[in-house]
Motif scaffolding. Structure first.
Motif, mmCIF file in Angstrom:
data_model
loop_
_atom_site.group_PDB
_atom_site.id
_atom_site.type_symbol
_atom_site.label_atom_id
_atom_site.label_comp_id
_atom_site.label_asym_id
_atom_site.label_seq_id
_atom_site.Cartn_x
_atom_site.Cartn_y
_atom_site.Cartn_z
ATOM 1 N N LEU A 154 -8.546 10.911 -3.287
ATOM 2 C CA LEU A 154 -8.043 10.160 -2.134
ATOM 3 C C LEU A 154 -8.793 8.836 -2.073
ATOM 4 O O LEU A 154 -10.019 8.816 -1.978
ATOM 5 C CB LEU A 154 -8.279 10.944 -0.837
ATOM 6 C CG LEU A 154 -7.480 12.236 -0.675
ATOM 7 C CD1 LEU A 154 -7.911 12.970 0.584
ATOM 8 C CD2 LEU A 154 -5.981 11.940 -0.626
ATOM 9 N N ALA A 155 -8.056 7.735 -2.122
ATOM 10 C CA ALA A 155 -8.682 6.416 -2.078
ATOM 11 C C ALA A 155 -8.567 5.846 -0.671
ATOM 12 O O ALA A 155 -7.515 5.953 -0.031
ATOM 13 C CB ALA A 155 -8.001 5.482 -3.071
ATOM 14 N N THR A 156 -9.663 5.276 -0.181
ATOM 15 C CA THR A 156 -9.626 4.550 1.090
ATOM 16 C C THR A 156 -9.585 3.067 0.735
ATOM 17 O O THR A 156 -10.508 2.567 0.085
ATOM 18 C CB THR A 156 -10.867 4.865 1.929
ATOM 19 O OG1 THR A 156 -10.923 6.288 2.103
ATOM 20 C CG2 THR A 156 -10.804 4.198 3.292
ATOM 21 N N VAL A 157 -8.517 2.381 1.123
ATOM 22 C CA VAL A 157 -8.356 0.984 0.723
ATOM 23 C C VAL A 157 -8.233 0.089 1.955
ATOM 24 O O VAL A 157 -7.638 0.460 2.963
ATOM 25 C CB VAL A 157 -7.128 0.768 -0.192
ATOM 26 C CG1 VAL A 157 -7.299 1.491 -1.510
ATOM 27 C CG2 VAL A 157 -5.838 1.186 0.474
ATOM 28 N N LYS A 158 -8.833 -1.095 1.820
ATOM 29 C CA LYS A 158 -8.823 -2.075 2.911
ATOM 30 C C LYS A 158 -8.037 -3.288 2.424
ATOM 31 O O LYS A 158 -8.271 -3.793 1.321
ATOM 32 C CB LYS A 158 -10.260 -2.460 3.228
ATOM 33 C CG LYS A 158 -10.446 -3.389 4.406
ATOM 34 C CD LYS A 158 -11.952 -3.683 4.538
ATOM 35 C CE LYS A 158 -12.208 -4.889 5.411
ATOM 36 N NZ LYS A 158 -12.294 -4.598 6.811
ATOM 37 N N SER A 159 -7.117 -3.743 3.256
ATOM 38 C CA SER A 159 -6.269 -4.874 2.882
ATOM 39 C C SER A 159 -6.798 -6.164 3.478
ATOM 40 O O SER A 159 -7.199 -6.204 4.641
ATOM 41 C CB SER A 159 -4.844 -4.640 3.387
ATOM 42 O OG SER A 159 -4.108 -5.847 3.325
ATOM 43 N N SER A 160 -6.795 -7.227 2.657
ATOM 44 C CA SER A 160 -7.211 -8.535 3.170
ATOM 45 C C SER A 160 -6.003 -9.429 3.433
ATOM 46 O O SER A 160 -6.150 -10.604 3.748
ATOM 47 C CB SER A 160 -8.148 -9.208 2.157
ATOM 48 O OG SER A 160 -7.485 -9.332 0.909
ATOM 49 N N ARG B 51 -4.962 6.908 0.822
ATOM 50 C CA ARG B 51 -3.784 7.239 0.027
ATOM 51 C C ARG B 51 -4.194 8.067 -1.190
ATOM 52 O O ARG B 51 -5.269 7.891 -1.753
ATOM 53 C CB ARG B 51 -3.035 5.980 -0.411
ATOM 54 C CG ARG B 51 -3.853 4.974 -1.210
ATOM 55 C CD ARG B 51 -2.975 3.818 -1.634
ATOM 56 N NE ARG B 51 -1.856 4.320 -2.403
ATOM 57 C CZ ARG B 51 -1.835 4.398 -3.748
ATOM 58 N NH1 ARG B 51 -2.859 3.966 -4.461
ATOM 59 N NH2 ARG B 51 -0.792 4.883 -4.369
ATOM 60 N N PRO B 52 -3.317 8.984 -1.595
ATOM 61 C CA PRO B 52 -3.624 9.800 -2.769
ATOM 62 C C PRO B 52 -3.437 9.003 -4.054
ATOM 63 O O PRO B 52 -2.515 8.183 -4.157
ATOM 64 C CB PRO B 52 -2.607 10.941 -2.687
ATOM 65 C CG PRO B 52 -1.493 10.431 -1.848
ATOM 66 C CD PRO B 52 -2.035 9.357 -0.968
ATOM 67 N N ILE C 222 0.873 -1.170 0.000
ATOM 68 C CA ILE C 222 0.000 0.000 0.000
ATOM 69 C C ILE C 222 0.913 1.223 0.000
ATOM 70 O O ILE C 222 1.693 1.422 0.930
ATOM 71 C CB ILE C 222 -0.941 -0.017 1.223
ATOM 72 C CG1 ILE C 222 -1.670 -1.370 1.275
ATOM 73 C CG2 ILE C 222 -1.931 1.136 1.156
ATOM 74 C CD1 ILE C 222 -2.325 -1.660 2.607
ATOM 75 N N SER C 223 0.818 2.014 -1.073
ATOM 76 C CA SER C 223 1.799 3.077 -1.286
ATOM 77 C C SER C 223 1.367 4.403 -0.691
ATOM 78 O O SER C 223 0.234 4.829 -0.857
ATOM 79 C CB SER C 223 2.034 3.280 -2.786
ATOM 80 O OG SER C 223 2.647 2.160 -3.355
#
Lengths: 253, 309
Positions: free
Chosen positions: B133-139, B125-126, B111-112
């Motif tokens: 701006l993206a909101t990302v969830k890691s599995s 993250r931008p 995740i950068s």
């Protein structure tokens, strides 16, 4: 020596990107698409290595939906010899992430056995800056990222890298991965005759399943939002007013 | 939960970006360990042990870590990754070079450049040069993350965490450093400066850049930056570049001089507290983000400003 150049289809860098009202992503419908600028630099570097008699063949690869053929044709028009599309359906293409792309490219490298893979350091859509390094890891090859100069001789590449403090030069054993920075070269324009010729160059299509790669995403995008907007401030008349504002209003000097 | 922060250092000292990364680790929550890998880098490890919130410093010393090449460092991080739920490094050229390699070896996503922590598995993250701006969830079981340093205030100091020596991995021998040309400057580091004087194509030459901007930067104790156009034209070296693909900065005061304000440049500086733009073109996009704009001839304005400070 064979050079492999992976390329990505992205929104053209001149387009002002708009976030979708439902916050599911950015608006792609009717938006001009292009070859990622860093990948254009990568293609140019591969073609220059061929023109210098160092590379025998330059192969462009893209992973994504059928429309990525357009960007592969651009790479062919710039001088790549042939192209490979690792084709997914449109829905898969939207969630194709760096790790999955690196795995697809590794499978392509296993088939093609290039001595050098040149990639853009980042794509200007997700700004991830990962694929080259990940591919290097999966292949167990050395990596030279953010390159501003590349020379190849005697089974090694000497690469000058743009790092935070200045420049760094590495000598890496081939086969290897290089990722391009802005000042590596200035890509040529595709001429009309070359665009016509590119239409006749070979393009193979592979499927992720044929390559035995699981491309399921590891990250879920929950939402994409507009960043807080910065308001335009005021125009000041002269230096005296500027200094006064900085001292008394902004209090930063 | 346990978090491993990869320290950025030059063997002699920790880089400031490490402090912001430890702060981001604190936001994730959990026990924070710092890995210092290098050669003759005990002083950097001692500095890491003083950082607030750090429970332990792991020190790996070997000659093949001296140059911080990604191949050997990634192998070391992976060999020591067991037990960690998160691995963090600053989103500098050091961290960006290293962490994707670590993530791929662990078969997890990376995740950068996160600028926010929503929860231990969800980050902001931008993307698109900061236009979204993206909101990302890691599995993934391990979250491998680079941190936008300007988005997290540096952690405090005054701690005394234990330093534990760990074994080095064998030298992979894939890469050799030939040399470095590092810009030497008495000025503050661009990424950590409180004031930045930045110049663009409007300065017309490298000679003008230095003649006009250096005295101003001296007065303000500022770092010097530049737009891509100024770097491409050879006015200044690459490490001056502020923007989407250069450095991201957020000083108290950013002076954009002769910079038109392409979105790629704005991406690198629009989080600055106060932005001043000096440009002869009243329609330049830089004025849309500037708190204070001054339209006019920079060759006249800049010396006047320097004299007025």
């Amino acid at each position: 020596m064979k050079v492999l150049v992976p390329v990505k289809r992205v929104i053209d860098y001149n387009v002002k990107v708009r976030v979708k009202a439902d916050q599911s992503g950015v608006e792609l419908a009717g938006v001009k698409m292009a070859l990622n600028p860093f990948d254009e630099i990568a293609v140019e570097e591969g073609v220059r290595l061929k023109e210098a008699g160092i590379a025998a063949e330059v192969v462009a690869v893209s992973c994504g939906a059928t429309v990525c053929q357009e960007q592969l044709r651009t790479a062919l028009a710039l001088g790549a010899d042939r192209a490979i599309l690792v084709e997914t359906d449109a829905a898969q293409a939207e969630t194709l992430q760096s790790l999955a792309v690196a795995k697809l490219l590794k499978a392509v490298c296993d088939k093609e056995q290039p001595q050098l893979v040149i990639l853009g350091k980042q794509a200007i859509d997700d700004d991830a800056n990962q694929t080259g390094q990940m591919l290097a890891a999966l292949l167990g090859w050395p990596q030279a990222t953010f390159a501003s100069k590349v020379s190849v001789a005697d089974g090694k590449a000497q690469v000058t890298r743009e790092i935070d403090g200045g420049l760094e030069t590495l000598s890496i054993r081939l086969p290897a991965i290089v990722t391009t920075d802005l000042r590596l070269n200035e890509p040529r324009y595709a001429t009309l005759p070359n665009i016509m010729k590119a239409k006749k160059k070979p393009m193979d299509v592979l499927k992720p399943a044929e390559l035995g790669v699981d491309i399921a995403p590891r990250l879920t995008t929950l939402k994409v939002a507009e960043p807080p907007k910065r308001q335009a401030g005021v125009k000041v008349a002269d230096v005296a007013e500027l200094v006064a504002k900085l001292k008394n209003e902004a209090k930063v000097i | 939960m346990a978090i491993l922060v990869i320290a950025e250092h030059d063997n002699a000292a920790l880089k400031a970006a490490t402090l912001n990364t430890v702060a981001a680790a604190g936001k994730v929550g959990g026990e924070v360990h710092v890995l210092v890998a290098g050669s003759g880098c005990a002083a950097a490890a001692q500095a890491a042990a003083q950082l607030a919130g750090v429970a332990k410093v792991k020190l790996a010393e070997a000659p093949h870590y001296a140059d911080q090449t990604a191949e050997n460092l990634a192998a070391l991080v992976v060999a020591n990754a067991s037990g960690y739920t998160h691995i963090l490094a600053p989103a500098t050229t050091f961290g960006k070079n290293l962490l994707p390699r670590v993530a791929a070896l662990l078969d997890v996503a990376q995740i950068s450049e996160i600028c926010g922590v929503e929860s231990p598995d969800t980050f902001v993250r931008p993307i698109y040069a900061g236009n979204a701006l993206a909101t990302v969830k890691s599995s993934d079981p391990v979250k491998v993350i680079t941190v936008r340093t300007t988005a997290f205030d540096a952690c405090g100091q005054g701690n005394a965490a234990p330093v534990e020596a760990i074994a080095a991995c064998p030298d992979l021998g894939l890469t050799q450093l030939v040399g470095r040309e590092l810009t030497k400057s008495e000025r503050p580091e661009l990424g950590a400066a409180k004031v930045i004087v930045s110049g663009g194509r409007g300065l017309a030459s490298g000679e003008n850049y230095h003649k006009l901007l250096e005295p101003l930067a001296d007065k303000l104790n500022a770092a010097l930056g530049a737009s891509r156009a100024a770097v491409d034209a050879g006015f200044v070296p690459n490490d001056y570049q502020v923007g989407q693909t250069g450095k991201v900065v957020a000083p108290q005061l950013y002076l954009a001089i002769g910079i038109s304000g392409a979105i790629q440049h704005l991406a690198g500086m629009k989080d600055s507290k106060v932005i001043v733009a000096i440009n002869k073109d009243p329609d330049a996009p830089i004025f849309a983000v500037a708190d204070y704009g001054l339209v006019g001839d920079l060759f006249q304005i800049v010396p006047e400003l320097t004299a007025a400070l």
